[in-house]
Scaffold this active site. Structure first.
Site, PDB file in Angstrom:
ATOM      1  CD  GLU A 252       5.227 -13.252 -15.236  1.00 14.86           C
ATOM      2  OE1 GLU A 252       4.276 -13.968 -14.868  1.00 14.86           O
ATOM      3  OE2 GLU A 252       6.319 -13.714 -15.616  1.00 14.86           O
ATOM      4  CB  VAL A 253       0.373  -6.038 -15.481  1.00 12.87           C
ATOM      5  CG1 VAL A 253      -1.061  -5.549 -15.694  1.00 12.87           C
ATOM      6  CG2 VAL A 253       0.692  -6.076 -13.994  1.00 12.87           C
TER       7      VAL A 253
END
Length: 491
Positions: free
Chosen positions: A152-153
């Site tokens: 989840e960048v």
């Protein structure tokens, strides 16, 4: 691939310490319990509970003291004595809120208003995460694997340096992500040549096999495919794992969930929901080709969705689910034998924590935290009851203390007494349970966690009811009808 693949492989219990960190004595009990329930490893996510030193000391929690190095060493010794492998998890790209929230490191964010994502172009940022990894591994000399997160960048590519980099022909978000991960993993390999490196897979899912293959990651990382849904898409998961294998990443992991993935504020774990997730994972394992070398599965137990979100299910509320999920893996299904093993191991007559409040009083409580689980279940039922939820719609409030009456500060004193009586009776019952919660939770968690849990899960739910009581009091006072018996009480 045989159904027993996940039973034979590593079964890691994820210990999320970025919220509700157990007292060290309770942590020791949990280690023994994990082993008793069938786990053979622990995936430990310390976040701000690790005793970072030197310039990283600022990362230590200010809410409660982090674990000392001596405590972390003792934790590992007990785990190893029970045959549990320890794998530290340190985020290195996304979900770095506990680092980037500090103004000291604010200039290392990809985007100013996103506290989770590191700027991949910053050499200081890379040096920072490598120093974090070094300090953690220094206290885990026996660990043979390390998890570098990388899920989840958010908003990657939105920073000014990234936009400039992406303007160059041939550059893409995928290559930007892979470049940072390759840099970090090569840095790890340089210091720890024999260490296996694991990463979450979600940022790889939309990439082609060739993009992954050409990145230089092959031989450096093992992807951990995570999916916590009770209706996990089996075919899609198999397709992803086969794709990673064709790209050269044949050694892979699965990641399921035993708690902390229902809603951001859930308090009571549903065993069946999480068992269903594991039944789907068994189907995935059975459908993989021999080319995929499945190393094992991590049963995640999130304590928060991220560093800044509320606490979700506490560990005692998730232990029946954990036991059921582990036994489902070991038995190849949630068989009656698997259910009996769970109830025997935990000393309960049920596999659903939501049912323990209805068990006979003589039922033995054989694991630490069961009393807390029981009281949380009871309190949650009260806070979710129609009596509280629809208090504003009750006949007395709706009929004699509508928003109009509250605004004009008028009320029939006879009905005011009934409203006060009903509200106070409910609030007193809640207060009794809250006192039990404080006592039981305080045995297992720091006082700061007790206060946080109550502030997040009890106080806001009671607020509307307390407001009604206050408005009744104000109306009576304004009408000259107030007396000492009409005073507000609450939790």
């Amino acid at each position: 691939m045989d159904l027993s693949t996940l039973a034979r492989g590593k079964k890691l219990v994820h210990l999320d310490l970025k919220g509700a960190p157990p007292r060290i004595s309770y942590l020791h009990e949990l280690i023994h319990l994990f082993a008793d329930l069938g786990a053979n490893g622990i995936l430990v996510e310390y976040e701000d509970m690790f005793p970072y030193e030197k310039e990283l000391k600022i990362l230590q929690s200010k809410v409660h003291p982090p674990y000392s190095r001596e405590e972390i060493i003792s934790f590992q010794e007990i785990a190893h004595s029970r045959g549990l492998e320890i794998i530290p998890l340190v985020q290195t790209f996304g979900h770095l809120e506990f680092v980037l929230k500090h103004s000291t490191f604010g200039n290392l964010r990809e985007v100013h208003n996103c506290l989770g994502t590191l700027n991949p172009h910053s050499k200081k940022g890379v040096a920072l995460v490598l120093e974090m990894l070094h300090q953690v591994m220094e206290v885990h000399p026996k660990s043979t694997a390390l998890h570098i997160g990388a899920d989840e960048v958010y908003l990657l590519g939105e920073g000014e340096q990234s936009k400039e980099w992406l303007s160059i022909p041939g550059h893409s978000i995928h290559k930007l992500f892979l470049s940072h991960i390759t840099t970090v993993t090569k840095g790890i390999r340089k210091s720890y040549p024999n260490l296996s490196v694991i990463m979450w897979d979600d940022m790889l899912r939309s990439m082609s096999s060739d993009t992954i293959k050409d990145s230089g990651l092959v031989g450096l990382v093992q992807p951990m495919l995570w999916d916590y849904s009770p209706v996990l898409d089996v075919d899609n998961s198999i397709m992803l794992m086969e794709k990673y294998s064709s790209a050269g990443l044949s050694q892979q992991w699965a990641a399921s969930s035993f708690k902390g993935s229902t809603t951001v504020h859930t308090c009571v774990t549903s065993t069946q929901r999480h068992v269903d997730n594991h039944l789907q994972w068994l189907k995935v394992a059975a459908g993989l080709s021999p080319d995929v070398e499945l190393q094992g599965i991590a049963l995640t137990g999130w304590q928060r969705y991220d560093h800044l979100s509320v606490l979700c299910e506490l560990m005692p509320l998730g232990l029946q689910s954990l036991a059921s999920c582990l036994q489902t893996l070991l038995h190849g299904g949630f068989t009656q034998d698997a259910q009996n093993k769970v109830m025997e191991a935990l000393g309960t007559g049920t596999t659903e924590v939501g049912d323990i409040a209805r068990l006979p009083q003589e039922t033995s409580r054989s694991y630490a935290g069961m009393k807390l689980a029981e009281v949380v279940v009871q309190l949650t039922a009260m806070l979710e009851s129609e009596e509280l939820r629809y208090f504003d719609s009750s006949v007395y409030v709706r009929g004699w203390f509508s928003p109009y009456h509250r605004e004009k500060k008028i009320i029939n004193p006879l009905f005011a007494e009934q409203i006060q009586k009903d509200a106070k009776t409910f609030l007193e019952a809640v207060e009794f349970k809250v006192k039990e919660i404080r006592q039981e939770m305080g045995l297992l968690y720091p006082d700061s966690t007790v206060e946080e849990w109550i502030s997040q899960h009890v106080t806001p739910v009671l607020k509307p009811l307390q407001n009604v009581l206050m408005d009744v009091y104000t109306a009576l006072e304004d009408m000259g009808m107030y007396n000492s018996d009409s005073a507000q009480s609450g939790s």
